[in-house]
Design a protein around this motif. Structure first.
Motif, PDB file in Angstrom:
ATOM      1  N   TRP A 285       0.843  -1.190   0.000  1.00  0.00           N
ATOM      2  CA  TRP A 285       0.000   0.000   0.000  1.00  0.00           C
ATOM      3  C   TRP A 285       0.881   1.244   0.000  1.00  0.00           C
ATOM      4  N   ASN A 286       0.566   2.178  -0.887  1.00  0.00           N
ATOM      5  CA  ASN A 286       1.259   3.460  -0.926  1.00  0.00           C
ATOM      6  C   ASN A 286       0.314   4.494  -1.520  1.00  0.00           C
ATOM      7  N   GLY A 287       0.844   5.658  -1.848  1.00  0.00           N
ATOM      8  CA  GLY A 287      -0.013   6.701  -2.385  1.00  0.00           C
ATOM      9  C   GLY A 287      -0.690   6.310  -3.679  1.00  0.00           C
ATOM     10  N   ARG A 288       0.042   5.604  -4.533  1.00  0.00           N
ATOM     11  CA  ARG A 288      -0.540   5.206  -5.820  1.00  0.00           C
ATOM     12  C   ARG A 288      -1.650   4.182  -5.639  1.00  0.00           C
ATOM     13  N   THR A 289      -1.453   3.240  -4.727  1.00  0.00           N
ATOM     14  CA  THR A 289      -2.470   2.204  -4.546  1.00  0.00           C
ATOM     15  C   THR A 289      -3.769   2.786  -3.996  1.00  0.00           C
ATOM     16  N   ILE A 290      -3.690   3.943  -3.360  1.00  0.00           N
ATOM     17  CA  ILE A 290      -4.892   4.574  -2.837  1.00  0.00           C
ATOM     18  C   ILE A 290      -5.627   5.342  -3.932  1.00  0.00           C
ATOM     19  N   THR A 291      -4.900   6.034  -4.795  1.00  0.00           N
ATOM     20  CA  THR A 291      -5.538   6.851  -5.832  1.00  0.00           C
ATOM     21  C   THR A 291      -5.913   6.045  -7.076  1.00  0.00           C
ATOM     22  N   GLU A 292      -5.160   4.985  -7.355  1.00  0.00           N
ATOM     23  CA  GLU A 292      -5.368   4.219  -8.582  1.00  0.00           C
ATOM     24  C   GLU A 292      -6.793   3.681  -8.731  1.00  0.00           C
ATOM     25  N   PRO A 293      -7.392   3.085  -7.708  1.00  0.00           N
ATOM     26  CA  PRO A 293      -8.764   2.595  -7.862  1.00  0.00           C
ATOM     27  C   PRO A 293      -9.762   3.682  -8.253  1.00  0.00           C
ATOM     28  N   PHE A 294      -9.596   4.884  -7.715  1.00  0.00           N
ATOM     29  CA  PHE A 294     -10.515   5.976  -8.051  1.00  0.00           C
ATOM     30  C   PHE A 294     -10.381   6.363  -9.519  1.00  0.00           C
ATOM     31  N   VAL A 295      -9.142   6.348 -10.023  1.00  0.00           N
ATOM     32  CA  VAL A 295      -8.916   6.680 -11.436  1.00  0.00           C
ATOM     33  C   VAL A 295      -9.611   5.663 -12.333  1.00  0.00           C
ATOM     34  N   HIS A 296      -9.436   4.381 -12.028  1.00  0.00           N
ATOM     35  CA  HIS A 296     -10.070   3.336 -12.840  1.00  0.00           C
ATOM     36  C   HIS A 296     -11.591   3.412 -12.755  1.00  0.00           C
ATOM     37  N   ALA A 297     -12.104   3.626 -11.547  1.00  0.00           N
ATOM     38  CA  ALA A 297     -13.554   3.662 -11.353  1.00  0.00           C
ATOM     39  C   ALA A 297     -14.187   4.816 -12.122  1.00  0.00           C
ATOM     40  N   VAL A 298     -13.561   5.976 -12.081  1.00  0.00           N
ATOM     41  CA  VAL A 298     -14.097   7.138 -12.793  1.00  0.00           C
ATOM     42  C   VAL A 298     -14.005   6.922 -14.298  1.00  0.00           C
ATOM     43  N   THR A 299     -12.916   6.313 -14.758  1.00  0.00           N
ATOM     44  CA  THR A 299     -12.706   6.122 -16.196  1.00  0.00           C
ATOM     45  C   THR A 299     -13.815   5.288 -16.828  1.00  0.00           C
ATOM     46  N   VAL A 300     -14.202   4.190 -16.199  1.00  0.00           N
ATOM     47  CA  VAL A 300     -15.167   3.290 -16.840  1.00  0.00           C
ATOM     48  C   VAL A 300     -16.561   3.899 -16.943  1.00  0.00           C
ATOM     49  N   VAL A 301     -16.902   4.834 -16.059  1.00  0.00           N
ATOM     50  CA  VAL A 301     -18.250   5.409 -16.101  1.00  0.00           C
ATOM     51  C   VAL A 301     -18.305   6.724 -16.864  1.00  0.00           C
ATOM     52  N   LEU A 302     -17.189   7.168 -17.429  1.00  0.00           N
ATOM     53  CA  LEU A 302     -17.207   8.365 -18.260  1.00  0.00           C
ATOM     54  C   LEU A 302     -18.027   8.109 -19.523  1.00  0.00           C
ATOM     55  N   PRO A 303     -18.609   9.147 -20.129  1.00  0.00           N
ATOM     56  CA  PRO A 303     -18.595  10.554 -19.709  1.00  0.00           C
ATOM     57  C   PRO A 303     -19.691  10.885 -18.692  1.00  0.00           C
ATOM     58  N   TRP A 304     -20.594   9.923 -18.467  1.00  0.00           N
ATOM     59  CA  TRP A 304     -21.757  10.192 -17.621  1.00  0.00           C
ATOM     60  C   TRP A 304     -21.384  10.321 -16.145  1.00  0.00           C
ATOM     61  N   GLY A 305     -20.218   9.820 -15.772  1.00  0.00           N
ATOM     62  CA  GLY A 305     -19.812   9.868 -14.379  1.00  0.00           C
ATOM     63  C   GLY A 305     -19.699  11.271 -13.816  1.00  0.00           C
ATOM     64  N   VAL A 306     -19.524  12.270 -14.688  1.00  0.00           N
ATOM     65  CA  VAL A 306     -19.410  13.648 -14.198  1.00  0.00           C
ATOM     66  C   VAL A 306     -20.722  14.133 -13.586  1.00  0.00           C
ATOM     67  N   LEU A 307     -21.824  13.448 -13.904  1.00  0.00           N
ATOM     68  CA  LEU A 307     -23.127  13.833 -13.348  1.00  0.00           C
ATOM     69  C   LEU A 307     -23.445  13.114 -12.047  1.00  0.00           C
ATOM     70  N   LEU A 308     -22.645  12.130 -11.689  1.00  0.00           N
ATOM     71  CA  LEU A 308     -22.943  11.346 -10.493  1.00  0.00           C
ATOM     72  C   LEU A 308     -23.014  12.174  -9.209  1.00  0.00           C
ATOM     73  N   PRO A 309     -22.149  13.170  -8.999  1.00  0.00           N
ATOM     74  CA  PRO A 309     -22.274  13.961  -7.769  1.00  0.00           C
ATOM     75  C   PRO A 309     -23.655  14.591  -7.598  1.00  0.00           C
ATOM     76  N   PHE A 310     -24.290  15.005  -8.704  1.00  0.00           N
ATOM     77  CA  PHE A 310     -25.630  15.589  -8.614  1.00  0.00           C
ATOM     78  C   PHE A 310     -26.651  14.525  -8.199  1.00  0.00           C
ATOM     79  N   ALA A 311     -26.502  13.326  -8.757  1.00  0.00           N
ATOM     80  CA  ALA A 311     -27.420  12.249  -8.405  1.00  0.00           C
ATOM     81  C   ALA A 311     -27.234  11.829  -6.952  1.00  0.00           C
ATOM     82  N   ILE A 312     -25.991  11.765  -6.503  1.00  0.00           N
ATOM     83  CA  ILE A 312     -25.723  11.384  -5.111  1.00  0.00           C
ATOM     84  C   ILE A 312     -26.285  12.433  -4.152  1.00  0.00           C
ATOM     85  N   ARG A 313     -26.079  13.691  -4.484  1.00  0.00           N
ATOM     86  CA  ARG A 313     -26.609  14.770  -3.630  1.00  0.00           C
ATOM     87  C   ARG A 313     -28.121  14.671  -3.530  1.00  0.00           C
TER      88      ARG A 313
END
Length: 517
Positions: A285-313
């Motif tokens: 575990w290091n800095g990369r292992t913490i950020t890497e999952p978020f990068v992959h998760a956001v990538t697969v749901v693009l471009p619609w993922g940018v709207l997710l914060p509004f849906a979550i709110r």
């Protein structure tokens, strides 16, 4: 949020979900929300097929990951190794179950050969299935137009579209996982235990696609059950017939692989390393292992993922108990998948594909809560922009991607004088698939040279970077050049080495003595 009973069945003509364009003095309405479910389904099918089949077969398969399963499908067709397919060197492939290999082989059977199109056809069909299942879930969980929004959204995510044109098993697993979640919804929210047996059957099918990763939907269901009913609620998931079906589907391959590969190799190499430790535990575990999952998760749901914060709110402010229960299922789905894959020692965008349907459903629910009469037109325009932009990017990128592999000179040599092929420091499976003949991965140049000294004829396809580090015997003739997966290579012919014995008496080429056989 409005309850299902209060959802309107009709809208004004120009407020229909499928209003796409305004014409002078009138609006063109493709569909209204009053159309029957069957016509909405047909609409989603047509658009999903159109989007997901775009560029079908145009993008070459030029990596070992993309060509591993097509190469094994050829082994099935040629040698009949259905249960445990083999690689070009004859080694049985034990790392993944053979479901996708079977599907590719069946798709290729009419033509008698595996091509790019028959290799990716199961994934394209799997992606269309995911879109339709997501549509069905949206209708069941929320409302009719939410189902359409969910289906069209998931079909245009980066993750689903990109893997629809891959021959890897991820899309097949996603189809099985989404199907399992649809069956769970029918069991849990529909309060019908009859769906529990097919739920476990689909879990078994998913395990035949990628092994232990196929059980991720079961983890989602267990988490949702605990959150909703407590630990004691897990008794609701008990189904002896369902468990028997899972065992019948999953166990035979594991047994056959253990027998074929040997107990030590199978348990240590396949079960522990490939299926369990590498997928569900991260040793460092290091800095990369913490950020890497978020990068992959956001990538697969693009471009619609940018709207997710509004849906979550919006979801956090929901007060309707029925809506909260259904949205909570989606949150449990998203969180469980992310956590399980984030702790994995192997990180790839495609491992997070199971996020795509849940994200699309959450966005569809948010869409259904919008009161604006312009929501349908806004989504339609945005969806068309996404599709058009994606089509342009894919059209421009495909020639660039395909140009990273050029085997024309080598193909011409093989047409004139075929010989066994060996590779060093290259994607050997990509070479095997695109040359349509076995290419065996050699340990290094000296291994090939040793066989040549013993009179074994063959061609060595070696990367230029590896070749520069070697002192090549004069008997090796350079007969072709090329590039595979962006790496340039040279082809060496050992024919002269089978006519002349070679004895090395020093480290340099001048330190060689040749004698006529």
């Amino acid at each position: 949020m409005r309850s299902p009973a209060s959802w309107p069945q009709k809208h004004d003509e120009c407020e229909g979900f499928f209003t796409l364009f305004w014409l002078p003095g009138e609006c063109r309405v493709l569909y209204g929300s009053a159309v029957s479910g069957s016509r909405q389904l047909a609409f989603v099918i047509v658009l999903s097929i159109g989007v997901l089949s775009f560029n079908f077969g145009a993008r070459h398969l030029i990596t070992n990951d993309d060509t591993r399963f097509p190469v094994m499908a050829r082994d099935v067709l040629v040698n009949g190794h259905w249960l445990v397919p083999a690689l070009p060197d004859g080694t049985p492939h034990l790392m993944k179950p053979p479901l996708v290999v079977w599907l590719i082989a069946l798709a290729s059977w009419p033509a008698g050969a595996v091509s790019v199109r028959t290799a990716v056809l199961p994934s394209v069909l799997g992606a269309i299935t995911v879109a339709l299942l997501t549509y069905w879930l949206g209708r069941r969980l929320f409302e009719q137009t939410a189902g359409v929004v969910a289906g069209l959204t998931v079909a245009t995510t980066v993750g689903v579209y990109s893997m629809a044109h891959s021959s890897m098993p991820d899309m097949t697993q996603l189809a099985a996982g989404t199907g399992a979640m649809a069956l769970y919804e029918a069991f849990e929210l529909g309060n019908n235990r009859a769906w529990l047996v097919p739920f476990y059957a689909v879990i078994g099918v998913g395990s035949l696609a990628k092994g232990a990763a196929g059980f991720v939907p079961l983890a989602i269901v267990a988490a949702d059950t605990i959150v909703t009913h407590g630990v004691v609620g897990l008794k609701r998931l008990v189904s002896i017939p369902g468990w028997i079906i899972v065992l019948m589907l999953a166990v035979p391959w594991w047994v056959a692989s253990a027998v074929t590969g040997g107990r030590t190799r199978f348990v240590q190499g396949v079960v522990m390393q490939d299926q369990l430790l590498s997928y569900f535990w991260r040793p460092v575990w290091n800095g990369r292992t913490i950020t890497e999952p978020f990068v992959h998760a956001v990538t697969v749901v693009l471009p619609w993922g940018v709207l997710l914060p509004f849906a979550i709110r919006r979801a956090l402010r929901e007060t309707d108990s029925t809506a909260r229960r259904r949205v909570r299922l989606l949150f449990t789905w998203l969180i469980t998948v992310f956590v399980l894959i984030a702790v994995s020692g192997r990180q790839r965008d495609r491992y997070y594909l199971m996020l795509c349907p849940a994200a699309a459903l959450l966005l569809a629910w948010w869409y259904s809560t919008l009161a604006s009469r312009w929501r349908a037109r806004a989504f339609a325009v945005l969806w068309l922009i996404v599709v058009a932009g994606g089509a342009v990017l894919v059209t421009l990128d495909t020639p660039r991607f395909n140009s990273t592999t050029n085997l024309r000179e080598l193909e011409a040599v093989l047409a004139r004088a075929p010989a066994p092929l060996f590779a060093v420091d290259l994607q050997d499976l990509a070479l095997s698939f695109n040359l349509d003949r076995p290419v065996v991965n050699d340990k290094n140049y000296h291994t090939f040279e040793s066989r040549a000294r013993q009179g074994e004829r063959g061609y060595l396809i070696v990367s230029d970077r590896a070749l520069r580090a070697e002192h090549v015997d004069p008997c090796m003739r350079r007969i072709a050049n090329g590039v595979v997966t962006g790496r340039s290579f040279t082809v060496l012919d050992s024919a002269q080495c089978t006519k002349w014995g070679v004895v090395r008496i020093g480290p340099q080429p001048c330190g060689l003595v040749f004698f006529k056989r």
